[in-house]
Design an enzyme around this catalytic site. Structure first.
Site, PDB file in Angstrom:
ATOM      1  N   SER A 149       0.837  -1.190   0.000  1.00  0.00           N
ATOM      2  CA  SER A 149       0.000   0.000   0.000  1.00  0.00           C
ATOM      3  C   SER A 149       0.881   1.254   0.000  1.00  0.00           C
ATOM      4  CB  SER A 149      -0.945  -0.043   1.203  1.00  0.00           C
ATOM      5  OG  SER A 149      -1.982   0.880   1.059  1.00  0.00           O
ATOM      6  N   ARG A 219     -11.774   7.106   9.385  1.00  0.00           N
ATOM      7  CA  ARG A 219     -11.317   5.720   9.398  1.00  0.00           C
ATOM      8  C   ARG A 219     -12.395   4.774   8.859  1.00  0.00           C
ATOM      9  NH1 ARG A 219      -6.850   2.565   9.127  1.00  0.00           N
ATOM     10  NH2 ARG A 219      -7.027   0.707  10.397  1.00  0.00           N
ATOM     11  N   ASP A 315      -8.757  -6.269  -4.951  1.00  0.00           N
ATOM     12  CA  ASP A 315      -8.350  -4.952  -4.445  1.00  0.00           C
ATOM     13  C   ASP A 315      -8.834  -3.878  -5.418  1.00  0.00           C
ATOM     14  OD1 ASP A 315      -7.067  -2.660  -3.583  1.00  0.00           O
ATOM     15  OD2 ASP A 315      -5.082  -3.585  -3.408  1.00  0.00           O
ATOM     16  N   HIS A 348      -8.132  -5.024  -0.615  1.00  0.00           N
ATOM     17  CA  HIS A 348      -6.823  -4.407  -0.406  1.00  0.00           C
ATOM     18  C   HIS A 348      -6.127  -4.948   0.844  1.00  0.00           C
ATOM     19  CE1 HIS A 348      -3.710  -1.407  -0.557  1.00  0.00           C
ATOM     20  NE2 HIS A 348      -4.025  -0.955   0.617  1.00  0.00           N
ATOM     21  N   ASP A 349      -6.909  -5.238   1.880  1.00  0.00           N
ATOM     22  CA  ASP A 349      -6.344  -5.716   3.144  1.00  0.00           C
ATOM     23  C   ASP A 349      -5.614  -7.046   3.022  1.00  0.00           C
ATOM     24  OD1 ASP A 349      -6.567  -3.839   5.058  1.00  0.00           O
ATOM     25  OD2 ASP A 349      -8.306  -4.696   6.088  1.00  0.00           O
TER      26      ASP A 349
END
Lengths: 371, 201
Positions: A149, A219, A315, A348-349
């Site tokens: 990232s 967040r 992602d 993405h994680d």
């Protein structure tokens, strides 16, 4: 090396600087919070710098001092893992502008008061320059850089800015520039923080009452972008949270709502709202091609660095096509580049989660480079 | 070249490995798990790069220290600059591409020379299968039934020769294989199971 105070966990160093920033200002002195694991070998050739993501920190494989949780990449870093302190000298530094020991808006300026919004706007390249100062201090000249990232952006910037220092580079789930969509999501987060009355133009440090609500919303919005639609559906669907029927109100009826609220709330305990503004800005400004005359291949012209890129099929924040355009630029520059898109349901994680193929690829790539 | 790794190679790959100049640069398109690339690197000091469509194969190749990019010969060759390699290698892949003519153009643009190997659909067993059985052939080199085969552009040795002639592409070498044995050029279109060509502009 055991008695050398530079090495170990929970370290911090204040370097005299100066650090000339892309924005034109000069930062001096520069404090960097960092950790090291393992031992630098005789010819100082086994160093691996791990670059963390937006809200990460230097506690890559040690307990986090605030949350008490294990490091954020213990699947990648540790005994018997692809990055192994038994073989490698591992460095992970808190990025410039962050809030875990490196110079940032929460640090005291020359007048003794926190910088707050007086902190200069920084770039990914500024973060990398600060890391280079740290590595000079540690006696590391040549290194391998690894990051996912925003960490991957730093790795790309390292390879472009210090090509003679980077032997190998691993870039996971990243991009060579922030897309309009990426910038848009970040702007939502920044506006949430700045709309919080407790933000007070950034001067909230004395009050001990930071803009937690705004930061939590930022967040929550960002967290959605880290997951995939399928992953969210599989995990939560439309299931209700601790109730049999809809409440016809605005409590967290759905499990996904209470999950996001939890993510937002637990985040504000460990992160500074102003740091979030500065680091997201640095990411938005990032455009490696623009820094090199508009052609990404120019960033890697003549490079001797070996590259390994990995993307994940679910992602959508840093989709595979972003990695592919980097690979094309590397090929055009004649660089030694590997790339693979791995399959994972986690969006993405995925780069932080258990994806055995990722570890296999990184392990093989590092070992083939003599690491 | 010699060594165990070479002997373990598929016959067409061994021919290619034997004829790539030591110390040269080669791009292996459809490199699988990197067996040929590893042999070229380890026995001839070749700077080998690969393209492979299957993620598992890419991971295996990267894990053995090779530079392999996951990609598709039909679309990803355009990203490589001209004359970036001494050799472009396309083994047992031409017949699976959507536009074989364009892929061959790209091969000869990227590499000074190109190795192309393909199964010969005029091989006598293939002919016999259609002629006597009336069925699409399933042979050792064409092991998959008609509905599942990746081969979408079937070609013969004579087709390929005609293609080269029409485009004034020079043949520097040609090898014809029956099983793992070389056969002569005589009646190769009838007698050879597959062929390896070394071509250039």
């Amino acid at each position: 090396m055991e008695h050398d105070q530079r090495f170990g966990t929970q370290r911090s160093v204040t370097l005299p600087g100066p650090l000339a920033l892309d924005g034109g200002q000069i930062l001096t002195p520069v404090t960097i919070g960092y950790e090291t694991y393992g031992t630098l070998n005789g010819d100082a050739s086994n160093a691996i710098l791990i670059c963390h993501a937006l809200t990460g920190d230097q506690h890559v494989a040690s307990l986090h001092p605030v949350t008490g949780k294990p490091g954020w990449w213990t699947r990648m870093v540790g005994e018997g893992k692809p990055i192994d302190p038994a073989r490698h000298f591992i460095v992970c530094a808190n990025v410039l502008g962050s809030c875990m020991g490196s110079s940032g808006p929460a640090t005291a300026a020359a007048d003794g008061q926190p910088y707050a919004m007086r902190f200069p706007v920084i770039t990914i390249r500024d973060m990398v320059r600060a890391q280079a100062m740290l590595l000079d201090h540690l006696g590391v000249r040549v290194l391998t850089t690894v990051g996912g990232s925003m960490g991957g952006m730093q790795v790309l910037e390292w390879a472009a800015t210090y090509p003679e220092r980077v032997r190998s580079a691993v870039i996971v789930a990243s991009a060579a520039r922030h897309s309009a969509q990426n910038i848009a999501f970040h702007e939502v987060g920044r506006q949430a923080i700045m709309a919080d009355p407790k933000w007070r133009g950034g001067d909230y440090y004395a009050s001990n009452d930071p803009p937690a609500d705004g930061l939590a919303v930022a967040r929550m919005a960002a967290h959605i972008t880290y997951l995939s639609e399928d992953g969210l559906t599989e995990k939560f669907g439309r299931k209700l949270q601790a109730r049999e029927s809809k409440g016809f109100g605005f409590d967290a009826d759905f499990q996904v709502e209470s999950y996001l609220r939890h993510q937002g709330l637990s985040f504000v305990d460990r992160f500074d709202a102003n740091s979030y503004l500065y680091i997201t800005r640095a990411m938005d400004y990032f455009d490696l091609a623009e820094e090199h005359g508009g052609l990404l291949a120019n960033a890697f012209r003549g490079t001797k660095t070996r590259f390994c890129l990995v993307s994940f099929d679910t992602d959508w924040l840093y989709p595979t096509r972003e990695s592919r355009s980097i690979v094309q630029a590397l090929n055009a520059a004649g660089a030694a580049a590997s790339f693979v898109e791995l399959s994972s349901p986690f969006g993405h994680d995925a780069f932080l989660l258990d994806v055995p193929e990722l570890f296999r690829v990184v392990d093989g790539f590092l070992k083939a480079g003599g690491l | 070249m010699n060594g165990q790794a070479l002997l373990a190679l598929r016959p067409d790959l061994r021919i290619i490995a034997d004829h790539v100049a030591p110390g040269s640069r080669a791009l292996d398109i459809g490199c699988g798990d990197g067996a040929l690339m590893a042999a070229l690197r380890d026995h001839a000091g070749v700077d080998a790069r690969g393209i492979e469509i299957d993620a598992g194969n890419v991971a295996s190749a990267v894990a053995r220290g090779l530079s392999v990019v996951q990609g598709d010969a039909d679309v990803d060759l355009a990203g490589y600059p001209s004359n970036a390699f001494d050799y472009a290698i396309l083994s047992q892949t031409l017949q699976t591409t959507r536009a074989p003519d364009k892929v061959l153009d790209e091969l000869l643009r990227i590499g000074g020379r190109a190795f192309v190997s393909f199964p010969n659909f005029a091989y006598w067993r293939v002919r016999a299968s259609l002629l006597w059985g009336g069925r699409m052939p399933v042979t050792r080199t064409l092991p998959v039934a008609w509905y599942a085969t990746p081969n979408i552009h079937h070609l013969t040795i004579d087709d390929f020769r005609a293609f080269l002639k029409a485009r004034a592409i020079v043949t520097e070498g040609a090898w014809f294989l029956n099983g793992d044995r070389l056969t002569s050029e005589w009646a190769a279109n009838f007698r050879a199971e597959h062929a390896v060509f070394l071509i250039r502009r």
